[in-house]
Motif scaffolding. Structure first.
Motif, PDB file in Angstrom:
ATOM      1  N   ASN A  70       0.936  -1.292   0.012  1.00 38.74           N
ATOM      2  CA  ASN A  70      -0.029  -0.128  -0.141  1.00 38.74           C
ATOM      3  C   ASN A  70       0.987   1.216  -0.102  1.00 38.74           C
ATOM      4  O   ASN A  70       0.203   2.059  -0.603  1.00 38.74           O
ATOM      5  N   ILE A  71       2.027   1.284   0.914  1.00 38.80           N
ATOM      6  CA  ILE A  71       2.884   2.335   0.732  1.00 38.80           C
ATOM      7  C   ILE A  71       3.344   2.592  -0.498  1.00 38.80           C
ATOM      8  O   ILE A  71       3.530   3.708  -1.175  1.00 38.80           O
ATOM      9  N   SER A  72       3.818   1.592  -1.301  1.00 40.26           N
ATOM     10  CA  SER A  72       4.684   1.546  -2.626  1.00 40.26           C
ATOM     11  C   SER A  72       3.514   1.781  -3.777  1.00 40.26           C
ATOM     12  O   SER A  72       3.976   2.164  -4.952  1.00 40.26           O
ATOM     13  N   ILE A  98      10.432   2.225   1.060  1.00 40.19           N
ATOM     14  CA  ILE A  98       9.131   1.987   1.910  1.00 40.19           C
ATOM     15  C   ILE A  98       9.358   2.251   3.320  1.00 40.19           C
ATOM     16  O   ILE A  98       8.578   3.143   3.774  1.00 40.19           O
ATOM     17  N   VAL A 121      10.111   6.422   3.717  1.00 38.06           N
ATOM     18  CA  VAL A 121       8.709   6.804   3.368  1.00 38.06           C
ATOM     19  C   VAL A 121       7.719   6.962   4.657  1.00 38.06           C
ATOM     20  O   VAL A 121       7.247   7.759   5.304  1.00 38.06           O
ATOM     21  N   ALA A 122       7.850   5.558   5.358  1.00 39.57           N
ATOM     22  CA  ALA A 122       7.082   5.466   6.542  1.00 39.57           C
ATOM     23  C   ALA A 122       7.465   5.884   7.728  1.00 39.57           C
ATOM     24  O   ALA A 122       6.958   6.636   8.550  1.00 39.57           O
ATOM     25  N   CYS A 124       5.139   6.407  10.780  1.00 45.13           N
ATOM     26  CA  CYS A 124       4.304   5.242  10.903  1.00 45.13           C
ATOM     27  C   CYS A 124       5.092   4.104  10.966  1.00 45.13           C
ATOM     28  O   CYS A 124       4.835   3.115  11.549  1.00 45.13           O
ATOM     29  N   HIS A 125       6.518   4.247  10.893  1.00 43.74           N
ATOM     30  CA  HIS A 125       7.347   3.022  10.867  1.00 43.74           C
ATOM     31  C   HIS A 125       7.255   2.235  12.358  1.00 43.74           C
ATOM     32  O   HIS A 125       7.235   0.972  12.283  1.00 43.74           O
ATOM     33  N   TYR A 175       5.833  -4.971   7.744  1.00 44.14           N
ATOM     34  CA  TYR A 175       5.230  -4.579   6.437  1.00 44.14           C
ATOM     35  C   TYR A 175       4.605  -5.363   5.708  1.00 44.14           C
ATOM     36  O   TYR A 175       3.802  -5.195   4.752  1.00 44.14           O
ATOM     37  N   ARG A 191      -1.977   7.669   8.540  1.00 44.02           N
ATOM     38  CA  ARG A 191      -0.497   7.810   8.276  1.00 44.02           C
ATOM     39  C   ARG A 191      -0.057   6.891   7.208  1.00 44.02           C
ATOM     40  O   ARG A 191       0.654   7.477   6.571  1.00 44.02           O
ATOM     41  N   ILE A 192      -0.490   5.690   7.140  1.00 42.75           N
ATOM     42  CA  ILE A 192       0.029   4.850   6.000  1.00 42.75           C
ATOM     43  C   ILE A 192      -0.549   5.397   4.910  1.00 42.75           C
ATOM     44  O   ILE A 192      -0.015   5.256   3.781  1.00 42.75           O
ATOM     45  N   ALA A 215       1.841   8.060   4.127  1.00 40.28           N
ATOM     46  CA  ALA A 215       3.249   7.575   3.424  1.00 40.28           C
ATOM     47  C   ALA A 215       3.176   6.979   1.973  1.00 40.28           C
ATOM     48  O   ALA A 215       3.996   7.566   1.190  1.00 40.28           O
TER      49      ALA A 215
END
Length: 67
Positions: free
Chosen positions: A9-11, A24, A27-28, A33-34, A44, A63-64, A67
């Protein structure tokens, strides 16, 4: 959010560039949100449903999405 993993989802937002795992994570981290993603049992690789999962709060979903 699509029915993919959190990392996918992030990518998802960048179709012209294949994100690496490090991209990824970076960015998180910038979206703050990491830490909560890493605390999930599958990190992840945690699968998410169509609109997020029941174990993510509204703020975590946002947050996700950021990102």
């Amino acid at each position: 959010m699509l029915g993919l993993t959190i990392g996918e989802n992030i990518s998802y937002g960048c179709s012209s560039h294949r994100f690496t795992y490090e991209d990824i994570i970076n960015v998180a981290r910038r979206a703050h949100c990491h830490n909560f993603i890493e605390a999930l049992p599958m990190g992840y690789d945690t699968p998410v449903g169509l609109n997020g999962t029941s174990f993510l709060s509204g703020g975590q979903k946002k947050r996700i999405a950021i990102a």
